[in-house]
Motif scaffolding. Structure first.
Motif, PDB file in Angstrom:
ATOM      1  N   LEU A  30       0.834  -1.201   0.000  1.00 25.98           N
ATOM      2  CA  LEU A  30       0.000   0.000   0.000  1.00 25.98           C
ATOM      3  C   LEU A  30       0.873   1.257   0.000  1.00 25.98           C
ATOM      4  O   LEU A  30       0.485   2.284  -0.568  1.00 25.98           O
ATOM      5  CB  LEU A  30      -0.950  -0.005   1.194  1.00 25.98           C
ATOM      6  N   GLN A  31       2.031   1.176   0.629  1.00 27.95           N
ATOM      7  CA  GLN A  31       2.958   2.309   0.623  1.00 27.95           C
ATOM      8  C   GLN A  31       3.357   2.669  -0.808  1.00 27.95           C
ATOM      9  O   GLN A  31       3.387   3.843  -1.179  1.00 27.95           O
ATOM     10  CB  GLN A  31       4.210   1.992   1.451  1.00 27.95           C
ATOM     11  N   GLU A  32       3.611   1.647  -1.635  1.00 27.08           N
ATOM     12  CA  GLU A  32       3.971   1.902  -3.033  1.00 27.08           C
ATOM     13  C   GLU A  32       2.806   2.516  -3.809  1.00 27.08           C
ATOM     14  O   GLU A  32       3.016   3.401  -4.644  1.00 27.08           O
ATOM     15  CB  GLU A  32       4.426   0.607  -3.715  1.00 27.08           C
ATOM     16  N   VAL A  33       1.619   2.069  -3.510  1.00 30.31           N
ATOM     17  CA  VAL A  33       0.434   2.647  -4.159  1.00 30.31           C
ATOM     18  C   VAL A  33       0.334   4.120  -3.776  1.00 30.31           C
ATOM     19  O   VAL A  33       0.154   4.983  -4.640  1.00 30.31           O
ATOM     20  CB  VAL A  33      -0.848   1.878  -3.773  1.00 30.31           C
ATOM     21  N   ALA A  34       0.472   4.424  -2.499  1.00 32.63           N
ATOM     22  CA  ALA A  34       0.395   5.813  -2.034  1.00 32.63           C
ATOM     23  C   ALA A  34       1.494   6.665  -2.676  1.00 32.63           C
ATOM     24  O   ALA A  34       1.227   7.790  -3.118  1.00 32.63           O
ATOM     25  CB  ALA A  34       0.500   5.866  -0.510  1.00 32.63           C
ATOM     26  N   GLU A  35       2.705   6.121  -2.752  1.00 28.28           N
ATOM     27  CA  GLU A  35       3.809   6.879  -3.352  1.00 28.28           C
ATOM     28  C   GLU A  35       3.555   7.173  -4.823  1.00 28.28           C
ATOM     29  O   GLU A  35       3.799   8.279  -5.291  1.00 28.28           O
ATOM     30  CB  GLU A  35       5.130   6.121  -3.176  1.00 28.28           C
ATOM     31  N   ARG A  36       3.081   6.178  -5.562  1.00 27.38           N
ATOM     32  CA  ARG A  36       2.804   6.384  -6.987  1.00 27.38           C
ATOM     33  C   ARG A  36       1.720   7.442  -7.170  1.00 27.38           C
ATOM     34  O   ARG A  36       1.747   8.218  -8.110  1.00 27.38           O
ATOM     35  CB  ARG A  36       2.403   5.060  -7.624  1.00 27.38           C
ATOM     36  N   LEU A  37       0.758   7.472  -6.250  1.00 22.28           N
ATOM     37  CA  LEU A  37      -0.330   8.454  -6.313  1.00 22.28           C
ATOM     38  C   LEU A  37       0.084   9.821  -5.771  1.00 22.28           C
ATOM     39  O   LEU A  37      -0.644  10.794  -5.918  1.00 22.28           O
ATOM     40  CB  LEU A  37      -1.535   7.956  -5.508  1.00 22.28           C
ATOM     41  N   GLU A  38       1.233   9.839  -5.089  1.00 15.46           N
ATOM     42  CA  GLU A  38       1.727  11.051  -4.430  1.00 15.46           C
ATOM     43  C   GLU A  38       0.748  11.536  -3.372  1.00 15.46           C
ATOM     44  O   GLU A  38       0.409  12.721  -3.289  1.00 15.46           O
ATOM     45  CB  GLU A  38       2.049  12.144  -5.457  1.00 15.46           C
ATOM     46  N   ILE A  39       0.275  10.566  -2.568  1.00 12.21           N
ATOM     47  CA  ILE A  39      -0.573  10.873  -1.423  1.00 12.21           C
ATOM     48  C   ILE A  39       0.011  10.159  -0.206  1.00 12.21           C
ATOM     49  O   ILE A  39       0.862   9.287  -0.343  1.00 12.21           O
ATOM     50  CB  ILE A  39      -2.049  10.445  -1.635  1.00 12.21           C
ATOM     51  N   THR A  40      -0.466  10.521   0.959  1.00 11.93           N
ATOM     52  CA  THR A  40       0.015   9.869   2.177  1.00 11.93           C
ATOM     53  C   THR A  40      -0.713   8.542   2.384  1.00 11.93           C
ATOM     54  O   THR A  40      -1.808   8.328   1.840  1.00 11.93           O
ATOM     55  CB  THR A  40      -0.222  10.769   3.410  1.00 11.93           C
ATOM     56  N   ARG A  41      -0.104   7.676   3.176  1.00 14.20           N
ATOM     57  CA  ARG A  41      -0.790   6.411   3.493  1.00 14.20           C
ATOM     58  C   ARG A  41      -2.107   6.651   4.215  1.00 14.20           C
ATOM     59  O   ARG A  41      -3.102   5.993   3.898  1.00 14.20           O
ATOM     60  CB  ARG A  41       0.135   5.496   4.307  1.00 14.20           C
ATOM     61  N   PRO A  42      -2.178   7.580   5.183  1.00 16.25           N
ATOM     62  CA  PRO A  42      -3.492   7.836   5.807  1.00 16.25           C
ATOM     63  C   PRO A  42      -4.552   8.268   4.792  1.00 16.25           C
ATOM     64  O   PRO A  42      -5.719   7.890   4.908  1.00 16.25           O
ATOM     65  CB  PRO A  42      -3.200   8.939   6.822  1.00 16.25           C
ATOM     66  N   ALA A  43      -4.148   9.035   3.788  1.00 17.01           N
ATOM     67  CA  ALA A  43      -5.110   9.436   2.747  1.00 17.01           C
ATOM     68  C   ALA A  43      -5.580   8.212   1.968  1.00 17.01           C
ATOM     69  O   ALA A  43      -6.768   8.089   1.640  1.00 17.01           O
ATOM     70  CB  ALA A  43      -4.482  10.453   1.809  1.00 17.01           C
ATOM     71  N   LEU A  44      -4.669   7.296   1.687  1.00 17.86           N
ATOM     72  CA  LEU A  44      -5.037   6.058   1.008  1.00 17.86           C
ATOM     73  C   LEU A  44      -5.953   5.217   1.892  1.00 17.86           C
ATOM     74  O   LEU A  44      -6.971   4.693   1.437  1.00 17.86           O
ATOM     75  CB  LEU A  44      -3.779   5.257   0.638  1.00 17.86           C
ATOM     76  N   TYR A  45      -5.613   5.125   3.193  1.00 16.04           N
ATOM     77  CA  TYR A  45      -6.410   4.335   4.135  1.00 16.04           C
ATOM     78  C   TYR A  45      -7.829   4.878   4.314  1.00 16.04           C
ATOM     79  O   TYR A  45      -8.731   4.141   4.689  1.00 16.04           O
ATOM     80  CB  TYR A  45      -5.738   4.272   5.508  1.00 16.04           C
ATOM     81  N   TYR A  46      -8.002   6.169   4.047  1.00 20.25           N
ATOM     82  CA  TYR A  46      -9.336   6.749   4.115  1.00 20.25           C
ATOM     83  C   TYR A  46     -10.264   6.038   3.119  1.00 20.25           C
ATOM     84  O   TYR A  46     -11.443   5.849   3.380  1.00 20.25           O
ATOM     85  CB  TYR A  46      -9.277   8.251   3.806  1.00 20.25           C
ATOM     86  N   HIS A  47      -9.703   5.630   1.985  1.00 21.71           N
ATOM     87  CA  HIS A  47     -10.482   4.980   0.933  1.00 21.71           C
ATOM     88  C   HIS A  47     -10.403   3.456   1.000  1.00 21.71           C
ATOM     89  O   HIS A  47     -11.409   2.775   0.793  1.00 21.71           O
ATOM     90  CB  HIS A  47     -10.007   5.458  -0.440  1.00 21.71           C
ATOM     91  N   PHE A  48      -9.216   2.930   1.258  1.00 20.51           N
ATOM     92  CA  PHE A  48      -8.999   1.479   1.278  1.00 20.51           C
ATOM     93  C   PHE A  48      -7.994   1.136   2.368  1.00 20.51           C
ATOM     94  O   PHE A  48      -6.912   1.704   2.405  1.00 20.51           O
ATOM     95  CB  PHE A  48      -8.448   0.988  -0.073  1.00 20.51           C
ATOM     96  N   ARG A  49      -8.333   0.171   3.205  1.00 22.09           N
ATOM     97  CA  ARG A  49      -7.430  -0.220   4.295  1.00 22.09           C
ATOM     98  C   ARG A  49      -6.470  -1.341   3.885  1.00 22.09           C
ATOM     99  O   ARG A  49      -5.439  -1.506   4.513  1.00 22.09           O
ATOM    100  CB  ARG A  49      -8.231  -0.642   5.513  1.00 22.09           C
ATOM    101  N   THR A  50      -6.834  -2.112   2.853  1.00 21.89           N
ATOM    102  CA  THR A  50      -5.991  -3.231   2.437  1.00 21.89           C
ATOM    103  C   THR A  50      -5.968  -3.338   0.912  1.00 21.89           C
ATOM    104  O   THR A  50      -6.836  -2.788   0.225  1.00 21.89           O
ATOM    105  CB  THR A  50      -6.519  -4.577   2.992  1.00 21.89           C
ATOM    106  N   LYS A  51      -4.984  -4.091   0.411  1.00 19.20           N
ATOM    107  CA  LYS A  51      -4.925  -4.367  -1.027  1.00 19.20           C
ATOM    108  C   LYS A  51      -6.158  -5.163  -1.455  1.00 19.20           C
ATOM    109  O   LYS A  51      -6.699  -4.935  -2.529  1.00 19.20           O
ATOM    110  CB  LYS A  51      -3.664  -5.179  -1.376  1.00 19.20           C
TER     111      LYS A  51
END
Length: 190
Positions: A30-51
């Motif tokens: 998920l860290q790689e997904v967040a990095e590619r999107l240029e967002i923080t992990r908490p921002a990603l977790y707001y939408h999805f908690r797991t792969k």
């Protein structure tokens, strides 16, 4: 505001599928997904908690499309023209929007099989297959109908064949093969 949330979810889904295809599902974090999107992990977790939540959300849309197509297909007469149209609609699903999911499923079969999503997609595809050849009919005809659908699925994943063809040309060849498989003819061996 809801539009922005939907756009962000769709971006996450698209980028995650790209990474899953490039690196493999198991190797993508998920860290790689967040990095590619240029967002923080908490921002990603707001939408999805797991792969798996990301994968499930993508597959749910595909499954819904399969359900709609299956319902329509089962209402069609058992004619060659109807079978051709069913195949065209399946190919339409596999075009741009669902091609990454099919590529993922082919390239990550082990990971996909370990999720409930894989089982649900398989169920829906099998249900759709019955619309191309009614259960209880000739076994060879049923087998050809199944091969027709799998030709379309495999035709949406150029890497499987190792053919240096543009995706549209491979998809067209797959459709030609699929239509031949459901053509009105006596089953072989009869």
């Amino acid at each position: 505001m809801a539009g922005r949330r939907t756009d962000t979810r769709e971006r996450i889904q698209r980028v995650a599928m790209e990474l899953f295809a490039e690196r493999g599902y198991d190797k993508t974090t998920l860290q790689e997904v967040a990095e590619r999107l240029e967002i923080t992990r908490p921002a990603l977790y707001y939408h999805f908690r797991t792969k798996e939540e990301i994968l499930t959300s993508i597959a749910d849309g595909f499954i819904s499309s399969l359900d709609e197509l299956g319902e329509w297909a089962r209402a069609q007469p058992d004619t060659f023209e109807a079978r051709q149209e069913i195949l065209r609609r399946i190919a339409g699903l596999l075009e741009d929007k669902w091609r990454p999911l099919m590529r993922f499923a082919q390239m990550n079969q082990g990971a996909f099989a370990e999720t409930s999503v894989g089982d649900r997609m398989q169920e829906r595809i099998i249900s759709l297959l019955s619309a191309l050849s009614r259960p209880g009919g000739d076994v060879v005809v049923q087998f050809e109908a199944r091969l027709a659908v799998f030709a379309l699925i495999l035709g949406s994943v150029p890497e499987v064949f190792g053919m240096d063809l543009p995706p549209a040309e491979l998809a067209s060849a797959a459709m030609t093969v699929a239509v031949r498989l459901v053509a009105d003819h006596e089953p072989s061996g009869q």
